[in-house]
Design a protein around this motif. Structure first.
Motif, PDB file in Angstrom:
ATOM      1  N   SER A  19       0.835  -1.197   0.000  1.00  0.00           N
ATOM      2  CA  SER A  19       0.000   0.000   0.000  1.00  0.00           C
ATOM      3  C   SER A  19       0.874   1.254   0.000  1.00  0.00           C
ATOM      4  O   SER A  19       1.985   1.256   0.532  1.00  0.00           O
ATOM      5  CB  SER A  19      -0.918   0.014   1.221  1.00  0.00           C
ATOM      6  OG  SER A  19      -0.180   0.352   2.375  1.00  0.00           O
ATOM      7  N   PRO A  20       0.377   2.355  -0.591  1.00  0.00           N
ATOM      8  CA  PRO A  20       1.148   3.609  -0.592  1.00  0.00           C
ATOM      9  C   PRO A  20       1.468   4.093   0.815  1.00  0.00           C
ATOM     10  O   PRO A  20       2.535   4.637   1.060  1.00  0.00           O
ATOM     11  CB  PRO A  20       0.225   4.587  -1.332  1.00  0.00           C
ATOM     12  CG  PRO A  20      -0.675   3.727  -2.158  1.00  0.00           C
ATOM     13  CD  PRO A  20      -0.878   2.463  -1.370  1.00  0.00           C
ATOM     14  N   GLU A  21       0.530   3.902   1.770  1.00  0.00           N
ATOM     15  CA  GLU A  21       0.772   4.345   3.148  1.00  0.00           C
ATOM     16  C   GLU A  21       1.975   3.630   3.744  1.00  0.00           C
ATOM     17  O   GLU A  21       2.782   4.221   4.452  1.00  0.00           O
ATOM     18  CB  GLU A  21      -0.463   4.071   4.014  1.00  0.00           C
ATOM     19  CG  GLU A  21      -1.631   4.985   3.726  1.00  0.00           C
ATOM     20  CD  GLU A  21      -2.843   4.617   4.564  1.00  0.00           C
ATOM     21  OE1 GLU A  21      -3.105   3.405   4.720  1.00  0.00           O
ATOM     22  OE2 GLU A  21      -3.510   5.523   5.060  1.00  0.00           O
ATOM     23  N   ALA A  22       2.079   2.331   3.467  1.00  0.00           N
ATOM     24  CA  ALA A  22       3.193   1.564   4.014  1.00  0.00           C
ATOM     25  C   ALA A  22       4.494   1.925   3.329  1.00  0.00           C
ATOM     26  O   ALA A  22       5.545   2.026   3.965  1.00  0.00           O
ATOM     27  CB  ALA A  22       2.920   0.072   3.880  1.00  0.00           C
ATOM     28  N   ARG A  23       4.454   2.111   2.012  1.00  0.00           N
ATOM     29  CA  ARG A  23       5.691   2.456   1.297  1.00  0.00           C
ATOM     30  C   ARG A  23       6.263   3.772   1.798  1.00  0.00           C
ATOM     31  O   ARG A  23       7.479   3.976   1.812  1.00  0.00           O
ATOM     32  CB  ARG A  23       5.429   2.516  -0.213  1.00  0.00           C
ATOM     33  CG  ARG A  23       5.318   1.143  -0.856  1.00  0.00           C
ATOM     34  CD  ARG A  23       5.498   1.231  -2.361  1.00  0.00           C
ATOM     35  NE  ARG A  23       4.429   1.987  -2.990  1.00  0.00           N
ATOM     36  CZ  ARG A  23       3.281   1.464  -3.409  1.00  0.00           C
ATOM     37  NH1 ARG A  23       3.039   0.177  -3.228  1.00  0.00           N
ATOM     38  NH2 ARG A  23       2.366   2.206  -3.991  1.00  0.00           N
ATOM     39  N   ALA A  24       5.394   4.668   2.251  1.00  0.00           N
ATOM     40  CA  ALA A  24       5.870   5.948   2.803  1.00  0.00           C
ATOM     41  C   ALA A  24       6.668   5.740   4.078  1.00  0.00           C
ATOM     42  O   ALA A  24       7.451   6.599   4.471  1.00  0.00           O
ATOM     43  CB  ALA A  24       4.688   6.865   3.064  1.00  0.00           C
ATOM     44  N   LEU A  25       6.474   4.602   4.740  1.00  0.00           N
ATOM     45  CA  LEU A  25       7.178   4.312   5.993  1.00  0.00           C
ATOM     46  C   LEU A  25       8.348   3.358   5.787  1.00  0.00           C
ATOM     47  O   LEU A  25       8.937   2.884   6.750  1.00  0.00           O
ATOM     48  CB  LEU A  25       6.199   3.679   6.990  1.00  0.00           C
ATOM     49  CG  LEU A  25       5.034   4.552   7.452  1.00  0.00           C
ATOM     50  CD1 LEU A  25       4.072   3.731   8.303  1.00  0.00           C
ATOM     51  CD2 LEU A  25       5.529   5.748   8.240  1.00  0.00           C
ATOM     52  N   SER A  26       8.690   3.065   4.544  1.00  0.00           N
ATOM     53  CA  SER A  26       9.665   2.006   4.301  1.00  0.00           C
ATOM     54  C   SER A  26      11.086   2.378   4.704  1.00  0.00           C
ATOM     55  O   SER A  26      11.937   1.515   4.858  1.00  0.00           O
ATOM     56  CB  SER A  26       9.650   1.602   2.822  1.00  0.00           C
ATOM     57  OG  SER A  26      10.063   2.688   2.020  1.00  0.00           O
ATOM     58  N   ARG A  27      11.379   3.649   4.888  1.00  0.00           N
ATOM     59  CA  ARG A  27      12.711   4.061   5.344  1.00  0.00           C
ATOM     60  C   ARG A  27      12.524   5.248   6.278  1.00  0.00           C
ATOM     61  O   ARG A  27      12.308   6.367   5.827  1.00  0.00           O
ATOM     62  CB  ARG A  27      13.577   4.424   4.135  1.00  0.00           C
ATOM     63  CG  ARG A  27      15.054   4.604   4.394  1.00  0.00           C
ATOM     64  CD  ARG A  27      15.790   3.317   4.681  1.00  0.00           C
ATOM     65  NE  ARG A  27      15.787   2.328   3.639  1.00  0.00           N
ATOM     66  CZ  ARG A  27      16.634   2.262   2.600  1.00  0.00           C
ATOM     67  NH1 ARG A  27      17.555   3.176   2.437  1.00  0.00           N
ATOM     68  NH2 ARG A  27      16.567   1.255   1.745  1.00  0.00           N
ATOM     69  N   GLU A 314       3.772   5.594  15.978  1.00  0.00           N
ATOM     70  CA  GLU A 314       3.042   6.861  15.977  1.00  0.00           C
ATOM     71  C   GLU A 314       2.679   7.289  14.561  1.00  0.00           C
ATOM     72  O   GLU A 314       1.625   7.899  14.335  1.00  0.00           O
ATOM     73  CB  GLU A 314       3.898   7.939  16.652  1.00  0.00           C
ATOM     74  CG  GLU A 314       3.260   9.290  16.775  1.00  0.00           C
ATOM     75  CD  GLU A 314       2.383   9.399  18.011  1.00  0.00           C
ATOM     76  OE1 GLU A 314       1.813  10.481  18.209  1.00  0.00           O
ATOM     77  OE2 GLU A 314       2.248   8.426  18.755  1.00  0.00           O
ATOM     78  N   GLN A 315       3.524   6.963  13.598  1.00  0.00           N
ATOM     79  CA  GLN A 315       3.306   7.398  12.218  1.00  0.00           C
ATOM     80  C   GLN A 315       2.438   6.440  11.416  1.00  0.00           C
ATOM     81  O   GLN A 315       2.088   6.730  10.276  1.00  0.00           O
ATOM     82  CB  GLN A 315       4.669   7.562  11.522  1.00  0.00           C
ATOM     83  CG  GLN A 315       5.560   8.594  12.189  1.00  0.00           C
ATOM     84  CD  GLN A 315       6.920   8.704  11.515  1.00  0.00           C
ATOM     85  OE1 GLN A 315       7.003   8.890  10.305  1.00  0.00           O
ATOM     86  NE2 GLN A 315       7.983   8.588  12.294  1.00  0.00           N
ATOM     87  N   MET A 316       2.102   5.293  11.986  1.00  0.00           N
ATOM     88  CA  MET A 316       1.348   4.277  11.248  1.00  0.00           C
ATOM     89  C   MET A 316      -0.150   4.570  11.255  1.00  0.00           C
ATOM     90  O   MET A 316      -0.722   4.825  12.311  1.00  0.00           O
ATOM     91  CB  MET A 316       1.565   2.889  11.867  1.00  0.00           C
ATOM     92  CG  MET A 316       2.929   2.309  11.657  1.00  0.00           C
ATOM     93  SD  MET A 316       3.014   0.652  12.403  1.00  0.00           S
ATOM     94  CE  MET A 316       4.678   0.179  11.901  1.00  0.00           C
ATOM     95  N   PRO A 317      -0.803   4.490  10.108  1.00  0.00           N
ATOM     96  CA  PRO A 317      -2.269   4.555  10.099  1.00  0.00           C
ATOM     97  C   PRO A 317      -2.853   3.354  10.848  1.00  0.00           C
ATOM     98  O   PRO A 317      -2.206   2.311  10.986  1.00  0.00           O
ATOM     99  CB  PRO A 317      -2.609   4.483   8.603  1.00  0.00           C
ATOM    100  CG  PRO A 317      -1.340   4.818   7.887  1.00  0.00           C
ATOM    101  CD  PRO A 317      -0.223   4.371   8.768  1.00  0.00           C
ATOM    102  N   ARG A 318      -4.083   3.480  11.318  1.00  0.00           N
ATOM    103  CA  ARG A 318      -4.709   2.413  12.106  1.00  0.00           C
ATOM    104  C   ARG A 318      -4.746   1.095  11.341  1.00  0.00           C
ATOM    105  O   ARG A 318      -4.550   0.015  11.919  1.00  0.00           O
ATOM    106  CB  ARG A 318      -6.130   2.822  12.503  1.00  0.00           C
ATOM    107  CG  ARG A 318      -6.832   1.790  13.373  1.00  0.00           C
ATOM    108  CD  ARG A 318      -8.195   2.291  13.814  1.00  0.00           C
ATOM    109  NE  ARG A 318      -8.069   3.457  14.661  1.00  0.00           N
ATOM    110  CZ  ARG A 318      -7.826   3.395  15.971  1.00  0.00           C
ATOM    111  NH1 ARG A 318      -7.650   2.229  16.558  1.00  0.00           N
ATOM    112  NH2 ARG A 318      -7.738   4.494  16.678  1.00  0.00           N
TER     113      ARG A 318
END
Length: 510
Positions: A19-27, A314-318
């Motif tokens: 998902s795009p939301e997860a890819r934003a957190l990949s690094r 904290e940065q992760m969507p629910r």
């Protein structure tokens, strides 16, 4: 964590890392400026169960002697600034600026804390977010939730200059409070009597704010992990993984007493702990004993996840927070390393009839094993089975107890090997009851058989049927499977049947 949920296996159950939301957190880069250590962690990989792409720590000792001086330790301040300069350059080189940077008790309480923050920003461009003790407690508790969504109990985080306590209730952070019970602060006590009084006062204040007696206690922080490491040494524990290590109150108190009776330099040499860490362990032990006496937990758990992981959480969507960290990590590993990404799901469906009545936690481990069943295929065949076991038992995985690690490793080992050398695995296998050892073997042999039945079309594997009362294992082939069911596949099916103490029946395509 239900293995049948549509969110995981249905048409919208794509791995969360896609998902795009997860890819934003990949690094994601996080800097933690504590009273004792300064650390940079860069998280990478499956967003719900991230890998540590980069991890560097400097034991700067910012809070040393602060009880007497009220200021940051001069040498510690210099070392911390040098480390932060380096961390900023590392972040630039990795393309992950701005880094998320927090400072805790030492910078929060020191007279020259604001001056230090300004100096850091001038020298590095990093803006230190100074958090109060209750926020520190919340973030540490969130770090625990990164590994165990839905967790309940108490979380106790010890740093150099403070100790925080928070209560978790079904995955939510509740009451929380901070104290001055960090070992660097306690070094400032003039006598043992004064220290005992300070500990008693601090514990009483925490107990007035955070109740929850007789709940599981999760320990976060370097001094607690050092005590756990020494507990492993004392008990000759066979699996040297601190995350999810567990102790009883009796065992922890025995280790605290054992530490007090032994020479610290000898314990340092035997455990591999640093000089700065081992020197604080006796004081941390006194605090831990007081915590155990006050809250009387039925079980003590050690978490390698803390404030830094809490900042990522904290940065992760629910939607990401609620995913199973173990399954997400396994799905990510399969997508990255397996010969046939996606086959793990089909393999799980194929073997599931044997474990239809198994407990949900067992089915969850089987599902994880099926996802990982082929990720070490590039290893030399002579070492592949052992590598599977070592990877599973030592991997950085959340949501996995030590016995579950051994179960998963044993199942994966038997995916590649029908038998094992008990001399190599004997001590680690002692963490599993004998019936669970046999169950893991069956899972491995079921995967070993199922892996032979698909080359290009996983939908044509045939069907397993299991009648536990009659002890009959039936394999029904379809037309495509019949051509793949040779003598090696037949031998693997018979080995699975023998492990189940079952009669094997093979039925051809109709």
């Amino acid at each position: 964590m239900n293995d049948e949920s549509a969110a995981d296996w249905g048409p919208f159950g794509r791995p969360i890392f896609e998902s795009p939301e997860a890819r934003a957190l990949s690094r994601v880069g996080v800097v933690d400026v504590g009273s004792n250590s300064v650390r940079l962690v860069v998280f990478d990989g499956a967003a719900r169960s991230p890998a540590y792409f980069y991890n560097e720590k400097v034991m700067a000792g910012l809070g040393r002697d602060m009880s007497e001086t009220g200021r940051l330790h001069p040498e510690g301040r210099s070392r911390a600034l040098d480390a932060l300069r380096r961390f900023a350059l590392v972040g630039d080189a990795m393309g992950i600026r701005p880094l998320s940077a927090v400072a805790t008790a030492a910078v929060r309480d020191a007279e020259d804390g604001p001056e230090f923050r300004a100096e850091v920003e001038r020298a590095t461009g990093l803006k230190l977010w100074v958090i109060d003790g209750r926020e520190e407690a919340r973030l540490s508790a969130q770090g625990v939730l990164l590994g165990w969504p839905g967790a309940s109990g108490l979380v106790c985080d010890i740093g150099g200059s403070s100790m925080e306590l928070a209560e978790l209730k079904k995955g939510r952070v509740g009451a929380r409070e901070t104290s001055d019970l960090g070992p660097l602060k306690l070094l400032g006590c003039r006598s043992k009597k004064d220290r005992k009084a300070a500990i008693s006062k601090g514990i009483a204040r925490l107990a007035a704010q955070v109740g929850g007696k007789k709940q599981p206690l999760t320990l976060v922080g370097g001094s607690w992990r050092a005590i756990a490491k020494l507990d492993m040494l004392r008990r000759d524990y066979p699996l040297h993984v601190l995350h999810e290590y567990r102790m009883t109150v009796k065992e922890a108190k025995e280790t605290i007493r054992w530490i007090a009776e032994n020479d610290l330099s000898d314990l340092k040499a035997r455990s591999g702990l640093s000089e700065s860490r081992i020197s604080l362990v006796p004081l941390a032990g006194e605090v831990l004993k007081a915590v155990l006496n006050e809250w009387r937990p039925p079980e003590i758990r050690v978490s390698a996840y803390g404030i830094r992981e809490g900042m990522l959480y904290e940065q992760m969507p629910r939607a990401i927070r609620e995913r199973d960290p173990l399954i997400e990590a396994c799905r990510f590993s399969e997508a990255k390393d397996a010969r046939l990404p996606g086959f793990g799901r089909t393999l799980y469906r194929f073997v599931r009839p044997i474990w239809r009545s198994a407990r949900p936690e067992t089915r969850r481990l089987i599902r994880a094993a099926c996802l990982l069943h082929d990720v070490t295929w590039r290893a030399h065949p002579d070492y592949r089975a052992e590598l599977c076991f070592d990877n599973a038992t030592r991997a950085n995985l959340g949501g996995l107890t030590h016995p579950e690690r051994v179960f998963l490793g044993l199942a994966l080992m038997h995916r590649y090997k029908n038998s094992r050398d008990d001399e190599r695995f004997g001590k680690v296998l002692s963490l599993l009851p004998e019936d669970r050892v046999r169950e893991a073997e069956r899972v491995g042999k079921a995967m070993r058989f199922g892996a032979m039945l698909s080359v290009s079309d996983p939908g044509t594997m045939g069907e397993l049927r299991w009648a536990p009362k009659k002890r009959v294992l039936e394999f029904r082939m379809d037309r495509a499977t019949a051509g793949l069911f040779g003598e090696v596949a037949d031998a693997r099916l018979r080995a699975l049947g023998a492990s189940l103490e079952a009669e094997v029946v093979v039925k051809g395509a109709s």
